[in-house]
Design a protein around this motif. Structure first.
Motif, PDB file in Angstrom:
ATOM      1  N   UNK A 165      38.710 -14.232  26.612  1.00  0.00           N
ATOM      2  CA  UNK A 165      39.824 -14.867  27.306  1.00  0.00           C
ATOM      3  C   UNK A 165      39.579 -14.863  28.810  1.00  0.00           C
ATOM      4  N   UNK A 166      39.100 -13.728  29.319  1.00  0.00           N
ATOM      5  CA  UNK A 166      38.864 -13.613  30.757  1.00  0.00           C
ATOM      6  C   UNK A 166      37.836 -14.629  31.241  1.00  0.00           C
ATOM      7  N   UNK A 167      36.821 -14.893  30.442  1.00  0.00           N
ATOM      8  CA  UNK A 167      35.811 -15.880  30.829  1.00  0.00           C
ATOM      9  C   UNK A 167      36.432 -17.258  30.983  1.00  0.00           C
ATOM     10  N   UNK A 195      56.861 -25.366  29.454  1.00  0.00           N
ATOM     11  CA  UNK A 195      56.837 -25.614  28.026  1.00  0.00           C
ATOM     12  C   UNK A 195      55.836 -26.712  27.711  1.00  0.00           C
ATOM     13  N   UNK A 196      54.961 -26.536  26.691  1.00  0.00           N
ATOM     14  CA  UNK A 196      53.996 -27.574  26.358  1.00  0.00           C
ATOM     15  C   UNK A 196      54.672 -28.792  25.752  1.00  0.00           C
ATOM     16  N   UNK A 197      54.112 -29.938  26.003  1.00  0.00           N
ATOM     17  CA  UNK A 197      54.652 -31.184  25.455  1.00  0.00           C
ATOM     18  C   UNK A 197      53.762 -31.754  24.380  1.00  0.00           C
ATOM     19  N   UNK A 198      52.659 -31.090  24.067  1.00  0.00           N
ATOM     20  CA  UNK A 198      51.747 -31.576  23.032  1.00  0.00           C
ATOM     21  C   UNK A 198      51.204 -30.399  22.265  1.00  0.00           C
ATOM     22  N   UNK A 199      50.277 -30.677  21.354  1.00  0.00           N
ATOM     23  CA  UNK A 199      49.767 -29.668  20.449  1.00  0.00           C
ATOM     24  C   UNK A 199      48.967 -28.592  21.152  1.00  0.00           C
ATOM     25  N   UNK A 200      48.682 -27.492  20.430  1.00  0.00           N
ATOM     26  CA  UNK A 200      48.040 -26.344  21.022  1.00  0.00           C
ATOM     27  C   UNK A 200      46.617 -26.601  21.476  1.00  0.00           C
ATOM     28  N   UNK A 201      45.965 -27.642  20.982  1.00  0.00           N
ATOM     29  CA  UNK A 201      44.598 -27.908  21.400  1.00  0.00           C
ATOM     30  C   UNK A 201      44.517 -28.272  22.882  1.00  0.00           C
ATOM     31  N   UNK A 202      45.636 -28.677  23.470  1.00  0.00           N
ATOM     32  CA  UNK A 202      45.605 -29.100  24.864  1.00  0.00           C
ATOM     33  C   UNK A 202      46.125 -28.041  25.815  1.00  0.00           C
ATOM     34  N   UNK A 203      46.569 -26.902  25.297  1.00  0.00           N
ATOM     35  CA  UNK A 203      47.176 -25.949  26.203  1.00  0.00           C
ATOM     36  C   UNK A 203      46.708 -24.527  26.056  1.00  0.00           C
ATOM     37  N   UNK A 204      45.701 -24.256  25.245  1.00  0.00           N
ATOM     38  CA  UNK A 204      45.322 -22.888  24.955  1.00  0.00           C
ATOM     39  C   UNK A 204      44.500 -22.230  26.043  1.00  0.00           C
ATOM     40  N   UNK A 205      43.962 -21.064  25.692  1.00  0.00           N
ATOM     41  CA  UNK A 205      43.220 -20.270  26.653  1.00  0.00           C
ATOM     42  C   UNK A 205      41.891 -20.908  27.036  1.00  0.00           C
ATOM     43  N   UNK A 206      41.219 -21.527  26.071  1.00  0.00           N
ATOM     44  CA  UNK A 206      39.891 -22.056  26.349  1.00  0.00           C
ATOM     45  C   UNK A 206      39.975 -23.154  27.398  1.00  0.00           C
TER      46      UNK A 206
END
Length: 381
Positions: free
Chosen positions: A300-302, A369-380
């Motif tokens: 996550x830190x990377x 708050x996210x407005x779309x799916x998790x693929x666009x807002x995660x840690x990576x």
């Protein structure tokens, strides 16, 4: 060429009833024996791809003769490579009550993965399965806020650390977020249990019942049976999802827990770890753990370290346990050194208890708050 994915019989029946062209459909994991008569009446399957599912020999020949490409399921492997939906825990543990853990699809799939005689076809089946699970996970979590909970797999039922993880899972889920864990035993199981439990008054009796079998060693069967008994008393599997496990057969000696609304189980641990971090658009809370937990912290830190400066608010990384992460497993100092003068500095947090962790997660979630799916807002990144 425009293609349409069809992953339910209801959708396929609607298309057939409307008289729509079936050209270029992707029929995934469907029981086509239920619509065989309708399909046999069609003579143009140009561009149609059938991915797994069930179909008889007559329909199989008809589809191929009229332009379809058919990839049948393999009845000789203990899993469905083309499945279009995530696992429910009872699917992985089918047959547990009658025959014990060794007879379950989960155990049989793990043994299959260890077979030294596997070839490129086996590798292809694993890859197809994992891609199918990844696709189903994206659909399952679309538009939802997901918070990851990481912690040691060795945490035993009945311990204070187990109860703390369960309380964390419950509080996070009660704020409308999905709790995602690595799907295994220990702190992962506890967080999934807490998230699944919609009634706080049922959590303490559940912890007491589970403590009768503290660990999956040496008897996975007994460990899992009491978990499913508790699950039946805690909540029905209805309503919005609250609890998600993302385990792997790479660590198949550690069984999946019974407390996810769904389980996204992978063969590839590298893919599983990437997916687990990527879906956590609401941040990650880290409870005390050892080598695996520390590895996840620095994964996550990377991503946080290399995040673009104009990305905006980064999902938080919240470590719980001031003394533990400063002295016993002193990663906090390293995180601070990495974060100096970077956007990452605002994303890392060290707190004393799960209440403070929940407050931190909720405060940041409310700010963006996210407005779309998790693929666009995660840690990576």
């Amino acid at each position: 060429m425009s293609t349409t994915e069809v992953e339910s019989l209801a959708k396929l029946r609607r298309l057939l009833a409307d008289g729509s062209s079936v050209r270029d459909l992707r029929l995934q994991d469907l029981d086509l024996t239920q619509v065989e008569t309708e399909l046999l009446g069609i003579d143009d399957f140009t561009g149609v791809v059938v991915l797994g599912g069930r179909l008889g020999d007559t329909l199989h020949r008809h589809l191929r003769l009229h332009g379809a490409l058919v990839f049948p399921a393999d009845p000789d492997v203990p899993f469905d490579a083309w499945r279009s939906h995530l696992y429910r825990p009872r699917e992985l543990y089918a047959g547990l009550r009658e025959h014990g853990y060794d007879a379950t699809p989960d155990a049989r799939s793990y043994r299959w993965s260890l077979d030294p005689n596997q070839d490129v076809y086996s590798s292809l089946l694993r890859a197809i399965h994992d891609d199918s699970i990844s696709d189903a996970l994206g659909e399952f979590l679309d538009g939802r806020t997901v918070v990851g909970v990481m912690g040691g797999h060795a945490v035993q039922r009945g311990s204070a650390d187990y109860a703390m993880a369960a309380q964390l899972g419950h509080e996070v889920a009660s704020h409308g977020m999905v709790v995602a864990t690595g799907g295994g035993p220990g702190a992962m199981e506890a967080a999934n249990l807490g998230a699944l439990c919609t009634d706080a008054t049922l959590l303490e009796p559940a912890l007491t019942a589970l403590a009768e079998v503290p660990s999956f060693r040496p008897d996975i069967t007994a460990w899992a049976r009491v978990a499913f008994e508790v699950r039946e008393r805690v909540t029905a599997d209805t309503g919005a999802p609250r609890s998600l496990g993302i385990p792997t057969w790479f660590y198949g000696h550690e069984p999946p827990n019974a407390f996810g609304n769904r389980m996204a189980k992978f063969f590839s641990n590298a893919l599983r770890e990437d997916v687990l971090l990527r879906v956590c658009n609401g941040g990650i809370v880290v409870l005390p753990g050892a080598a695996g937990t520390v590895q996840e912290i620095f994964q996550v830190a990377t991503a946080l370290y290399y995040a673009a400066a104009d990305r905006g608010v980064l999902p938080p990384l919240v470590l719980v346990g001031d003394k533990y992460w400063r002295a016993e497993m002193p990663v906090w100092g390293v995180l601070q050194a990495l974060a100096a003068d970077r956007p990452m500095a605002d994303a890392i947090h060290l707190v004393g208890d799960v209440g403070a962790a929940c407050s931190t997660i909720e405060r940041i979630a409310n700010s963006q708050r996210p407005t779309s799916g998790p693929r666009e807002g995660g840690i990576a990144p």
